[in-house]
Design an enzyme around this catalytic site. Structure first.
Site, PDB file in Angstrom:
ATOM      1  N   ASP A 157       0.845  -1.193   0.000  1.00  0.00           N
ATOM      2  CA  ASP A 157       0.000   0.000   0.000  1.00  0.00           C
ATOM      3  C   ASP A 157       0.885   1.249   0.000  1.00  0.00           C
ATOM      4  O   ASP A 157       2.076   1.168   0.289  1.00  0.00           O
ATOM      5  CB  ASP A 157      -0.963   0.013   1.196  1.00  0.00           C
ATOM      6  CG  ASP A 157      -0.257  -0.346   2.494  1.00  0.00           C
ATOM      7  OD1 ASP A 157       0.951  -0.033   2.640  1.00  0.00           O
ATOM      8  OD2 ASP A 157      -0.914  -0.934   3.376  1.00  0.00           O
ATOM      9  N   ASP A 166       1.450   5.172   1.403  1.00  0.00           N
ATOM     10  CA  ASP A 166       1.079   6.183   2.375  1.00  0.00           C
ATOM     11  C   ASP A 166       1.675   7.515   1.938  1.00  0.00           C
ATOM     12  O   ASP A 166       2.817   7.570   1.496  1.00  0.00           O
ATOM     13  CB  ASP A 166       1.606   5.826   3.766  1.00  0.00           C
ATOM     14  CG  ASP A 166       1.005   4.513   4.271  1.00  0.00           C
ATOM     15  OD1 ASP A 166      -0.192   4.292   4.043  1.00  0.00           O
ATOM     16  OD2 ASP A 166       1.740   3.711   4.875  1.00  0.00           O
ATOM     17  N   ASP A 207       8.922   3.431  13.145  1.00  0.00           N
ATOM     18  CA  ASP A 207       9.525   2.356  13.938  1.00  0.00           C
ATOM     19  C   ASP A 207      10.970   2.009  13.581  1.00  0.00           C
ATOM     20  O   ASP A 207      11.842   2.013  14.437  1.00  0.00           O
ATOM     21  CB  ASP A 207       8.631   1.101  13.932  1.00  0.00           C
ATOM     22  CG  ASP A 207       8.153   0.692  12.547  1.00  0.00           C
ATOM     23  OD1 ASP A 207       8.586   1.288  11.544  1.00  0.00           O
ATOM     24  OD2 ASP A 207       7.342  -0.260  12.457  1.00  0.00           O
TER      25      ASP A 207
END
Ligand code: ATP
Ligand code: MG
Length: 444
Positions: free
Chosen positions: A45, A47, A116
């Site tokens: 996907d 972003d 992260d």
């Protein structure tokens, strides 16, 4: 540097960036998609990160959905596909170890710092073809390293799901985990028990259906997380098995090997069933003695039910996974099965998954596939009208024959169906006769 994909998902993402830019805002592709693009892979996907506030994003696009407006996140739907468009933001306070207490909008650099891992912390401007790498992600991608951004202990304490994400990315990309990040995970592994069942379920779903679920599970074990999430598996380690059937080793070794033999991207129910298929063995062996596992399928089914409940899986998934665990030895006796039993097995909605589980189970142990091949051969060569012929009689026929509807009905119809599937009867006449004698036998 980055070769632009030609598919419509990518074009949509680029279009969103372009439109935000012409609205006077800064806009970049962000996170995992940049990692994948740099590796020459098609992202799962896209972003988009932007200086525009959610309200401004909503003004620029016809179709949007508010998903986390207070966190600056908006879903833009373009050509029917959803894209996450998020305002550059900095998180603050993680008092529950799951969610930031709030966010502040900021510059891209600080937005990178809240992400992260370094490989997940880059931005790419598709219009100018420039990479914004504030965290050394590019170098770690080249070194094939998963490294936490900032102080690993703090970052894992903030959000415990990151512990599992580290294992996921390392397994998927075949990267090593950087030493300090690794040490932090080992020392905080117990905290992954605090991840909410919903997030845990979602993460396990991704891990178990990814390219190398067995690799991820081995890594989770090495890092001390697997038994925190699945305490039921603890005793499978060191649970010895008969060498003739299980030359590979103990129940734990066999379990992970079974997952491995499913191959890449298995379906979730199947992967869960493979992971849990022998969890009943340690308990069964307490009753049956060393290397003896009476009832382990039934014990395993009950334990599996508990695991599925804990993860809040849906009833449908829970039932299917439990069924697979309970039946996982079913193919073993296939050549001696009655025709009706075999045909009923073929009619089960989980049949193909069970076949696959059996295949992986056999390949993860002694390697013999005779049972599997026999069943699949019969299945492929049996025409549907033979496997599932229309019933010869129904409950209406029984009523017509003068019987009262009740518990007897099911038993009689079942016996008649069995005889039909076994090829003992083939006409409505014979079915009625068998129904009559069966009912007489069963009635007091
Ligand atoms: P995938 O290819 O599986 O989608 P991804 O890296 O895109 O992997 P997502 O879960 O889609 O992962 O998240 C998108 C990005 O958001 C990540 O790359 C990362 O920068 C950031 N992110 C996601 N989850 C977290 C988290 N728990 N903590 C910090 N940053 C996160
Ligand atoms: Mg993603």
């Amino acid at each position: 540097m980055i070769r632009r994909p030609t598919d419509s998902r990518y074009r949509g993402a680029e279009e969103i960036v372009r439109r935000l830019r012409s609205g006077g805002h800064q806009a970049l592709l962000a996170g995992g998609c940049v990692r994948d693009l740099l590796r020459g892979e098609v992202p799962r996907d896209y972003d988009v990160a932007t200086s525009a506030r959610p309200g401004q994003v909503e003004e620029l696009f016809e179709e949007t959905r508010a998903v986390g407006k207070q966190f600056g996140v908006c879903l833009v739907i373009l050509d029917g596909s959803p894209y996450e468009v998020a305002t550059f933001r900095r998180d603050w306070g993680y008092s529950d170890g799951r969610h930031p207490d709030g966010v502040t909008f900021c510059e891209p650099e600080q937005d990178a710092m809240r992400r992260d891992f370094t490989i997940n912390g880059m931005f790419w401007d598709p219009l100018e073809d420039t990479l914004l790498d504030f965290v050394g992600g590019r170098a770690d991608l080249e070194r094939r390293l998963v490294r936490a951004i900032g102080d690993p202990v703090t970052r894992f304490q903030e959000d415990r799901l990151r512990l599992l994400r580290a294992a996921r990315f390392a397994a998927r990309l075949e990267f090593a985990i950087e030493e300090k990040t690794r040490q932090a995970i080992r020392s905080l592994a117990h905290l992954c028990a605090d991840v909410s069942p919903e997030r845990l379920q979602e993460e396990l779903r991704i891990i178990l259906t990814d390219r190398d679920p067995a690799g991820a599970l081995r890594l989770m074990d090495e890092l001390g997380m697997l038994f925190v999430l699945f305490p039921e598996l603890v005793e499978t380690k060191g649970c010895e098995q008969p060498e003739n059937y299980h030359p590979e080793g103990d129940v734990f070794v066999h379990t992970i090997l079974t997952v491995e033999k499913l191959g890449p991207h298995p379906d979730f129910e199947l992967a869960m069933a493979a992971l849990l298929h022998d969890i009943g063995k340690p308990q069964a062996s307490r009753q049956g003695g060393p290397k003896c596992f009476p009832e382990h399928c039934e014990i395993g089914r009950q334990m599996t039910w508990q695991v599925c409940r804990r993860l809040r899986l849906s009833n449908d998934e829970t039932e299917r996974i439990c069924w697979l665990v309970e039946r996982h030895l079913y193919f073993k006796d296939a050549p001696n099965m009655k025709e009706s039993t075999l045909k009923r097995l073929f009619a089960e909605p989980g049949f193909e998954q069970l076949a696959e589980l059996h295949r992986a189970d056999a390949l993860g142990s002694w390697g013999r596939l005779d049972g599997y091949e026999y069943v699949m051969d019969r299945w492929r060569n049996m025409p549907p009208e033979v496997a599932q012929p229309p019933p010869l009689i129904t409950g209406d026929d029984l009523i017509e024959m003068g019987y009262e509807p009740g518990p007897l009905f099911g038993k009689v119809l079942d016996r008649v169906r069995e005889a039909q599937l076994d090829g003992l009867i083939s006409t409505a006449e014979q079915a009625r006769e068998l129904a009559r004698t069966t009912a007489d036998q069963l009635q007091p």
